[in-house]
Design an enzyme around this catalytic site. Structure first.
Site, PDB file in Angstrom:
ATOM      1  N   ASP A  93       9.219   2.568   0.134  1.00  0.00           N
ATOM      2  CA  ASP A  93       8.184   3.262   0.877  1.00  0.00           C
ATOM      3  C   ASP A  93       8.319   2.841   2.337  1.00  0.00           C
ATOM      4  O   ASP A  93       7.884   1.770   2.735  1.00  0.00           O
ATOM      5  CB  ASP A  93       6.804   2.903   0.315  1.00  0.00           C
ATOM      6  CG  ASP A  93       5.679   3.619   1.058  1.00  0.00           C
ATOM      7  OD1 ASP A  93       5.978   4.309   2.055  1.00  0.00           O
ATOM      8  OD2 ASP A  93       4.518   3.476   0.643  1.00  0.00           O
ATOM      9  N   TYR A 128       0.851  -1.187   0.000  1.00  0.00           N
ATOM     10  CA  TYR A 128       0.000   0.000   0.000  1.00  0.00           C
ATOM     11  C   TYR A 128       0.883   1.231   0.000  1.00  0.00           C
ATOM     12  O   TYR A 128       1.853   1.306   0.745  1.00  0.00           O
ATOM     13  CB  TYR A 128      -0.890  -0.003   1.245  1.00  0.00           C
ATOM     14  CG  TYR A 128      -1.777   1.222   1.372  1.00  0.00           C
ATOM     15  CD1 TYR A 128      -2.804   1.441   0.460  1.00  0.00           C
ATOM     16  CD2 TYR A 128      -1.579   2.150   2.391  1.00  0.00           C
ATOM     17  CE1 TYR A 128      -3.629   2.564   0.572  1.00  0.00           C
ATOM     18  CE2 TYR A 128      -2.401   3.272   2.510  1.00  0.00           C
ATOM     19  CZ  TYR A 128      -3.418   3.473   1.593  1.00  0.00           C
ATOM     20  OH  TYR A 128      -4.226   4.575   1.714  1.00  0.00           O
ATOM     21  N   LYS A 168       4.026   8.876   8.935  1.00  0.00           N
ATOM     22  CA  LYS A 168       3.731   8.310  10.264  1.00  0.00           C
ATOM     23  C   LYS A 168       4.702   8.794  11.353  1.00  0.00           C
ATOM     24  O   LYS A 168       4.571   9.924  11.787  1.00  0.00           O
ATOM     25  CB  LYS A 168       3.612   6.791  10.158  1.00  0.00           C
ATOM     26  CG  LYS A 168       2.476   6.444   9.175  1.00  0.00           C
ATOM     27  CD  LYS A 168       1.950   5.048   9.152  1.00  0.00           C
ATOM     28  CE  LYS A 168       0.660   5.030   8.346  1.00  0.00           C
ATOM     29  NZ  LYS A 168       0.656   4.216   7.158  1.00  0.00           N
TER      30      LYS A 168
HETATM   31  C1  PLP Z   1       0.117   4.759   5.715  1.00  0.00           C
HETATM   32  C2  PLP Z   1       0.922   4.483   4.513  1.00  0.00           C
HETATM   33  C3  PLP Z   1       0.931   5.350   3.401  1.00  0.00           C
HETATM   34  C4  PLP Z   1       0.002   6.518   3.282  1.00  0.00           C
HETATM   35  O1  PLP Z   1       0.256   7.501   4.225  1.00  0.00           O
HETATM   36  P1  PLP Z   1      -0.930   8.555   4.582  1.00  0.00           P
HETATM   37  O2  PLP Z   1      -0.262   9.484   5.528  1.00  0.00           O
HETATM   38  O3  PLP Z   1      -2.039   7.746   5.153  1.00  0.00           O
HETATM   39  O4  PLP Z   1      -1.316   9.204   3.307  1.00  0.00           O
HETATM   40  C5  PLP Z   1       1.814   5.086   2.373  1.00  0.00           C
HETATM   41  N1  PLP Z   1       2.632   4.017   2.420  1.00  0.00           N
HETATM   42  C6  PLP Z   1       2.643   3.163   3.455  1.00  0.00           C
HETATM   43  C7  PLP Z   1       3.601   2.027   3.469  1.00  0.00           C
HETATM   44  C8  PLP Z   1       1.776   3.360   4.528  1.00  0.00           C
HETATM   45  O5  PLP Z   1       1.759   2.482   5.541  1.00  0.00           O
END
Ligand code: PLP
Length: 428
Positions: free
Chosen positions: A239, A144, A267
């Site tokens: 990511d 994701y 995060k």
């Molecule tokens: C949470 C998440 C996102 C998206 O971040 P948001 O601040 O919710 O837009 C992207 N990549 C990963 C791996 C995530 O866990």
């Protein structure tokens, strides 16, 4: 459990907000019941509007590595707010946080702050395309990367739950340059690079997928991915929105010793305020406006309150033994629940550092999205309810992971282990 206030708020909310929430997984759709409305977070604990308290393992989906309401973070935000909440200009906290992030994350030489993980991944892909002049990119099934149109293809998490393979509203034109291969499958990646490598700008991946259960990389997989990207001139984007400052100070790239070209962060970097970032090689980052031709901007990007919260949070992770102590908490829980787990064959628990996951399956190792797809999510829903009743708040989806924070105590672990034992007894 008395949840009258939450019920009242929810009955209002569903008429005002789609699904009563501002982010789909919060709605409890996959575990049943209604979302609880929280009014306070203190250390490891969340307290709802009815006064029920829960030991929290969702931790706002990852950011709260110090627990809720950390004193130093709150003080930094309060102190900063007294001088103004947004200037729309350069200010010193951006420089200080940039310095700290660059010193912590091995591959980052320059960084750009944005307001969410979604913005970070979306912008990193644009940058990779602008840098290489190529249009396609590869993502891995089950990873994701937020909700940009072209990334809502074979994504995990909320999408896995709502059973939407892609989102409505994403055009075929938007999705056509997104190539998807399975995680942990180096042969598929090699084949797609052989066929289309010269048109591929980037490969984006969670080095350790944490949005479709928790899946660990096979021995040597990340290094092979790195080598293939180098061979084909494909920009490797890790990511690390979850794994950054979580698996180690320098994230998964430090943990596994594999360097991406670009990294996306979110995060933890905001200490509970809205922050994202992307960074990496200087020659690539210098293509971003105003230095280069790749446009990306933000009214509230690098917001002083958010930068101050991030700085205060990250500084605390630098204290000696911080990550060792976090890992010990997960290990202690794993050790405590071993007897319960061995009693029931259809449940598996796995963890890496302070990230953990329950899988309701006969399998004892999870290496692919198909392993996760085969899990019994109805059983997870029962487990979730049983735990909630016992004062333990897990993320309300079997595709989500749990997080320890430095605020979780030995007593919390004891209570959690007991609740797990009782809950498994109840559901099996
Ligand atoms: C949470 C998440 C996102 C998206 O971040 P948001 O601040 O919710 O837009 C992207 N990549 C990963 C791996 C995530 O866990």
């Amino acid at each position: 459990m008395h949840i009258k206030r939450s019920e009242e708020l929810y009955s209002k909310a569903i008429n005002l907000l789609p699904g009563g929430v501002d982010s789909p997984v919060r709605a409890f759709k996959s575990v049943g019941g209604i979302p609880l409305f929280m009014k306070e977070g203190k250390g490891s604990v969340l307290i709802d509007e009815d006064g029920n308290s829960f030991i929290d393992y969702c931790m706002s989906w990852g950011p709260m590595i110090l627990g809720h309401g950390d004193r130093d973070v709150i003080d930094a935000v309060r102190e900063t707010a007294l001088h103004g909440t947004s200037f729309g200009t350069a200010h010193r906290f951006e420089v200080e946080l940039a310095e700290l992030v660059i010193s912590m994350v091995p591959s980052i030489e320059k960084v750009r702050f944005v307001c969410s993980g979604t913005e970070a991944t979306m912008s990193a892909i644009r940058l990779a395309r602008g840098f290489t002049g190529r249009e396609k990119f590869v993502k891995l099934d089950g990873c994701y990367h937020g909700h940009a149109d072209f990334l809502l293809v074979a994504a995990g998490s909320g999408l896995a739950d709502s059973g939407i393979p892609d989102s409505a509203g994403v055009t075929t034109g938007n999705a056509k340059d997104t190539l998807v291969v399975p995680y942990n499958d180096i042969d598929s990646l090699e084949r797609i690079f052989e066929k289309e490598g010269k048109d591929i700008a980037a490969l984006i991946m969670e080095p350790v997928p944490c949005n479709y259960g928790l899946i660990k990389p096979k021995e040597g997989y990340l290094q092979r991915v790195r080598d293939l990207c180098t061979q084909y001139g494909v920009i490797l984007i890790f990511d690390e929105v979850i794994t950054g400052f979580r698996l180690a100070r320098g994230g998964a790239q430090e943990y596994y010793g594999v360097r991406p070209d670009l990294t996306t962060l979110g995060k933890i970097i905001g200490g509970g305020l809205p922050v994202g970032a992307y960074g990496g090689r200087k020659d690539i980052m210098s293509k971003i406006a105003p230095e280069g031709p790749v446009y990306q901007a933000g009214t509230l990007a690098g917001n002083p309150l958010a930068m101050a919260a991030g700085l205060a949070s990250l500084k605390k992770t630098l204290s000696p033994g911080f990550y060792e102590s976090l890992k010990t908490k997960t290990e202690t829980l794993a050790e405590r629940i071993k007897p319960a787990l061995s009693k029931f064959s259809k449940v598996h628990f796995d963890f890496i550092e302070s990230i953990f996951c329950f899988y309701f399956t006969d399998k004892k190792t999870i290496t692919s999205v198909n392993d996760v797809r085969a899990c019994d999510m109805k059983l997870f829903a029962k487990f979730h309810n049983a735990m909630l009743k016992r004062g333990i708040y897990l993320s309300p989806s079997g595709y989500e992971v749990g997080f320890f924070s430095s605020a979780h105590s030995d007593e919390d672990i004891d209570k959690t282990a007991a609740a797990i034992y009782e809950s498994l007894e109840e559901i099996f």
